[in-house]
Design a protein around this motif. Structure first.
Motif, PDB file in Angstrom:
ATOM      1  N   THR A  38       0.839  -1.194   0.000  1.00  0.00           N
ATOM      2  CA  THR A  38       0.000   0.000   0.000  1.00  0.00           C
ATOM      3  C   THR A  38       0.872   1.240   0.000  1.00  0.00           C
ATOM      4  O   THR A  38       1.992   1.229   0.514  1.00  0.00           O
ATOM      5  CB  THR A  38      -0.945   0.039   1.217  1.00  0.00           C
ATOM      6  OG1 THR A  38      -1.747   1.224   1.130  1.00  0.00           O
ATOM      7  CG2 THR A  38      -0.160   0.082   2.530  1.00  0.00           C
ATOM      8  N   LEU A  87      -4.394  -2.646  -9.333  1.00  0.00           N
ATOM      9  CA  LEU A  87      -3.630  -1.798  -8.410  1.00  0.00           C
ATOM     10  C   LEU A  87      -2.610  -0.962  -9.178  1.00  0.00           C
ATOM     11  O   LEU A  87      -2.484   0.250  -8.962  1.00  0.00           O
ATOM     12  CB  LEU A  87      -2.922  -2.669  -7.361  1.00  0.00           C
ATOM     13  CG  LEU A  87      -1.909  -1.946  -6.472  1.00  0.00           C
ATOM     14  CD1 LEU A  87      -2.570  -0.846  -5.652  1.00  0.00           C
ATOM     15  CD2 LEU A  87      -1.193  -2.940  -5.559  1.00  0.00           C
ATOM     16  N   ARG A  96      -3.956   1.789  -0.033  1.00  0.00           N
ATOM     17  CA  ARG A  96      -4.634   0.604  -0.543  1.00  0.00           C
ATOM     18  C   ARG A  96      -4.925  -0.404   0.578  1.00  0.00           C
ATOM     19  O   ARG A  96      -4.118  -0.586   1.485  1.00  0.00           O
ATOM     20  CB  ARG A  96      -3.752  -0.062  -1.606  1.00  0.00           C
ATOM     21  CG  ARG A  96      -4.355  -1.313  -2.255  1.00  0.00           C
ATOM     22  CD  ARG A  96      -3.866  -2.609  -1.634  1.00  0.00           C
ATOM     23  NE  ARG A  96      -4.233  -3.772  -2.437  1.00  0.00           N
ATOM     24  CZ  ARG A  96      -3.390  -4.702  -2.840  1.00  0.00           C
ATOM     25  NH1 ARG A  96      -2.107  -4.594  -2.542  1.00  0.00           N
ATOM     26  NH2 ARG A  96      -3.817  -5.736  -3.527  1.00  0.00           N
TER      27      ARG A  96
END
Length: 841
Positions: free
Chosen positions: A471, A506, A522
């Motif tokens: 993330t 992503l 994320r």
């Protein structure tokens, strides 16, 4: 076709706050600005004329015109709008509009809109040269004989209203003027050659960036989706009639005004007011309380003087409904359950039969598609639950407060409708003028330069080893509302929580987010849920993990790839503005479909807080098959931008000189492994390919090969966009050969219903499969059979074809990227406005 935006150069410096408000206004009025068009800068404020001036002119026409079939308002000026430098944007001539309709009611509505907006227009009646439901052959002949009338050089814009089929000659003939198709009736009314007609609709009409769609009730777009027509969300608005009063109202004598009106249509073979309502009124002994009219009833102003209008709906809406409510009149109709009973007992309103059936099977609320029962009009209409209740209503004194309250509600409802529709038309004509009268310019600047974004993506690609848990942490935890006017005035940008399980989506999001300079992090739903969770599982997940799925630390949440992952947040009442980004079937692995579809058509599609992004044309088509109706004002089809995240290894010359095949060892069926490789062995060319299993080094590695051989098993894959954007090539079967292979080897099960519906409904299936979509045709290499594939593999690397195709791939993906980033920018302008500011007047 990718809609090419046509922004203009700024006429002067504008504050970012002002720009943000313009973006929100466009979204609320139903479309995303430069995702297909932008309004003229001087055409987003006041209308062309005051309401009083407009009403005076309408009533003047109404008192003088005796033949509405041939009536037209002549063009006020014949000066082409392009002659005004930047046209109306710079104070030059406004666009000249040719308006085509057979229907007097839609003509009156158009007159009100056109006069409010100050348009330069004239009307033509297609009834003069064509019957309803013309065939393709008839349309071609009409274009040959009357083309100069249907798409005159003296028109900058053409509008075809009521019966979309009347535009068939202009669409088939290649009319170059920007066009509006305004559907106020079934778009395929009386058409016999439906296969050819649907090809035209899904091809020219829906795909052309020059054609806009207006539907006048929620039902029209739903019906189109049933027939397999997918409207372009960036060029479609649902704008109701404004309720025009054109005919001066006669003053009714008190005894007549004291009765209820019934309007029958003597020219109709079946008419429920004549065939069902009047006999019931006689049976109940209340016939003396009604005044019966046949077609000529004096207009909305006359009906509004009666105590009310009794009606059994035979269509989802009629122009007289809007007109009468706008004049302060009342309609008295059966309640939804009683109406459904009457329809089934007396067999009227045949268009309701499929609606009732699909409502039962697909969990639709049918009342949301019938204007008489739509929530927007509920407060303005009077409903009777049975015949005895109708008698009670007819005997209720005129002095009863209910009648006054309902009339006031009718005026208020139609004031809201009129405000919304005029605003929507203003934006549409801003776009039409832009398309007809000005030249395109570049998009505005993104959050970061392309070079800076690529540097950051490759840095992540070289350092991250576990993409499942990766993330990008929020850069700031300051709520965007804390920034006074948020990002609009330089305060904190919205904090975005991005949820996806899929590494490819992503990477695409990372590219978008970095280009736009978003503050995001994320989360991977795989950590707490399996695919296809049920409603019960979603409720339990919300109870346990709700604070993670819709954290107070997020101003906006985005659920990507598998829409089902948003189920806990949707069921749990997450209050943050939300994006549902579908890059896979929206109902993937869901078992309790009835409950899920209720959630999708209810909370997800109905909430003004929820936006929809689909990443290919097929997703919205599939949703329509399942009965999901996407909100056109909050849905965009935005393709992946083709992100390159993994640093490309330098391939040795011998490997780079071969063609690549990527197989997926984790799939039970995979056509590249199960069909393509055995054929290459049989053909003796296996030595010309390099086979990879999942780990292939990213798009940069594939782009170094001479090409990637592939038998598509899905309508699109992220690797296609990534590889083309990196200058690589895909070599795939031609459409006919691909269809043959699918049927022979039974792969790509999602193509089976697409092929079947294409055959039955006249769809061009290639427009829903990205490998064969016209936008990508120039960038891919197609082989028509196995022998042709061998010829391609043996074509020297020095052949000019390979270089031309690589250049085309780069150019196609540059257009895709420009369009998608531009539209994401508009979406986040709206999301920031919703999340970070307070509503104002």
């Amino acid at each position: 076709m990718i809609a090419t935006p046509t922004p203009r150069k700024a006429a002067g410096a504008r504050s970012s706050r002002g720009l943000r408000l313009v973006l929100l206004a466009l979204l609320s009025c139903s479309q995303h600005a430069s995702c297909a068009w932008q309004p003229l800068p001087k055409d987003s404020g006041a209308a062309g004329s005051s309401a009083q001036d407009v009403q005076t002119r309408l009533l003047h026409w109404g008192s003088t015109v005796t033949d509405w079939d041939s009536f037209t308002s002549q063009l006020r000026s014949s000066v082409p709008c392009a002659a005004g430098g930047q046209a109306a944007a710079g104070g030059g001539a406004p666009p000249r509009v040719g308006y085509f309709t057979r229907h007097t009611g839609t003509l009156w509505d158009w007159m009100a809109v056109a006069e409010h907006l100050g348009l330069n227009w004239e009307r033509r009646n297609p009834h003069r040269y064509a019957k309803y439901g013309m065939s393709g052959v008839e349309a071609d002949e009409l274009w040959r004989r009357n083309g100069s009338e249907m798409c005159q050089p003296s028109y900058d814009v053409v509008v075809y209203c009521d019966t979309v089929v009347d535009a068939r000659p202009a669409l088939q003939g290649g009319c170059a003027a920007p066009m509006v198709l305004q559907a106020t009736n079934r778009f395929d009314w009386k058409v016999k050659d439906l296969a050819a007609y649907m090809q035209l609709m899904n091809g020219t009409a829906a795909a052309s960036s020059q054609v806009w769609w207006i539907t006048n009730s929620p039902y029209e777009a739903l019906y189109m989706s049933w027939q397999g027509l997918v409207l372009p969300p960036e060029r479609h608005l649902m704008l109701r009639p404004v309720g025009a009063t054109v005919l001066p109202a006669p003053t009714l004598p008190p005894d007549r005004a004291g009765r209820f009106a019934v309007v029958i249509k003597g020219n109709r073979r079946k008419h429920p007011d004549r065939d069902v309502l009047l006999p019931q009124l006689r049976r109940l002994g209340v016939e003396g309380l009604v005044e019966v009219y046949d077609r000529q009833y004096g207009g909305a102003g006359a009906l509004a003087q009666h105590r009310g209008v009794l009606h059994l709906p035979y269509q989802v809406s009629i122009m007289a409904m809007y007109e009468t409510l706008a004049a302060g009149g009342l309609f008295i109709v059966p309640s939804p359950p009683f109406f459904r009973t009457l329809c089934q007992r007396y067999r009227f309103g045949q268009q309701f039969v499929p609606l009732f059936a699909r409502a039962k099977n697909q969990g639709l609320n049918w009342t949301e598609y019938v204007e008489w029962y739509h929530p927007d009009f509920g407060e303005a209409l009077v409903y009777f639950r049975d015949w005895e209740h109708l008698v009670q209503l007819l005997q209720t004194p005129a002095s009863d407060e209910m009648w006054r309250v309902k009339r006031q509600a009718a005026l208020a409802v139609m004031a809201r409708v009129r405000e919304h529709s005029l605003g929507g038309w203003r934006k549409v004509f801003g776009a039409l003028a832009e398309a007809a009268c000005t030249s395109p310019a570049a998009y505005g600047a993104a959050g970061s330069s392309a070079q800076d974004v690529q540097t950051r993506l490759l840095h992540w690609g070289s350092t991250v080893t576990d993409w499942d848990s990766f993330t990008s942490q929020l850069r700031s935890s300051v709520p965007c509302a804390a920034g006074a006017q948020a990002a609009a005035d330089g305060g904190a940008p919205p904090r975005v929580g991005y949820f996806t399980r899929h590494t490819g989506t992503l990477w695409d999001w990372m590219a978008v987010a970095e280009h736009l300079g978003l503050n995001w992090e994320r989360r991977n739903p795989h950590r707490y849920a399996k695919y296809g969770m049920s409603g019960v599982e979603a409720d339990e997940l919300w109870r346990r993990n709700g604070s993670e799925m819709c954290q107070p630390s997020y101003d906006v949440v985005v659920y990507c790839d598998t829409v089902v992952d948003a189920r806990p947040a949707l069921q749990g009442g997450c209050a943050a503005p939300m994006v549902l980004q579908a890059t896979n079937r929206f109902d993937w692995k869901v078992k309790d479909l009835a409950a899920y579809m209720q959630l999708m058509n209810g909370t997800a599609a109905a909430s003004s807080q929820v936006w929809w992004i689909t990443n290919s044309p097929y997703e919205a088509l599939y949703m329509s098959w399942q009965g999901l109706v996407l909100p056109p004002e909050r849905h965009l089809m935005l393709r992946p931008v083709g992100a390159t995240v993994l640093p490309a290894p330098t391939l040795p010359p011998d490997r780079a000189g071969r063609f690549a095949v990527v197989i997926k060892g984790n799939r039970r069926k995979h056509p590249d492994r199960d069909v393509l490789l055995p054929q290459l062995r049989r053909l003796g060319v296996e030595g010309l390919v390099e086979v990879y299993d999942r780990q292939y080094g990213g798009a940069g590695a594939l782009a170094q090969h001479r090409g990637v051989l592939h038998l598509p098993y899905q309508v699109s894959i992220m690797a296609m966009y990534e590889t083309l954007a990196a200058g690589g090539l895909f070599i795939v079967p031609s459409p006919p050969f691909f269809r043959t292979l699918c049927q022979r080897y039974r792969f790509g099960q999602q193509f089976v219903p697409l092929f079947a519906r294409a055959k039955n409904q006249g769809l061009n299936w290639t427009e829903y499969v990205e490998w064969y979509h016209p936008d990508f045709g120039e960038a891919l290499v197609y082989f028509r059979d196995w022998e042709h594939l061998v010829q391609l593999l043996q074509t020297p690397a020095s052949d000019e074809m390979w270089r031309v195709k690589r250049q085309a791939a780069l150019a196609v993906m540059a257009r895709v990227r420009e369009h998608s980033l531009g539209c994401w920018r508009k979406v986040f302008g709206a999301l920031a406005e919703a999340a970070c500011t307070s509503p104002a007047a």
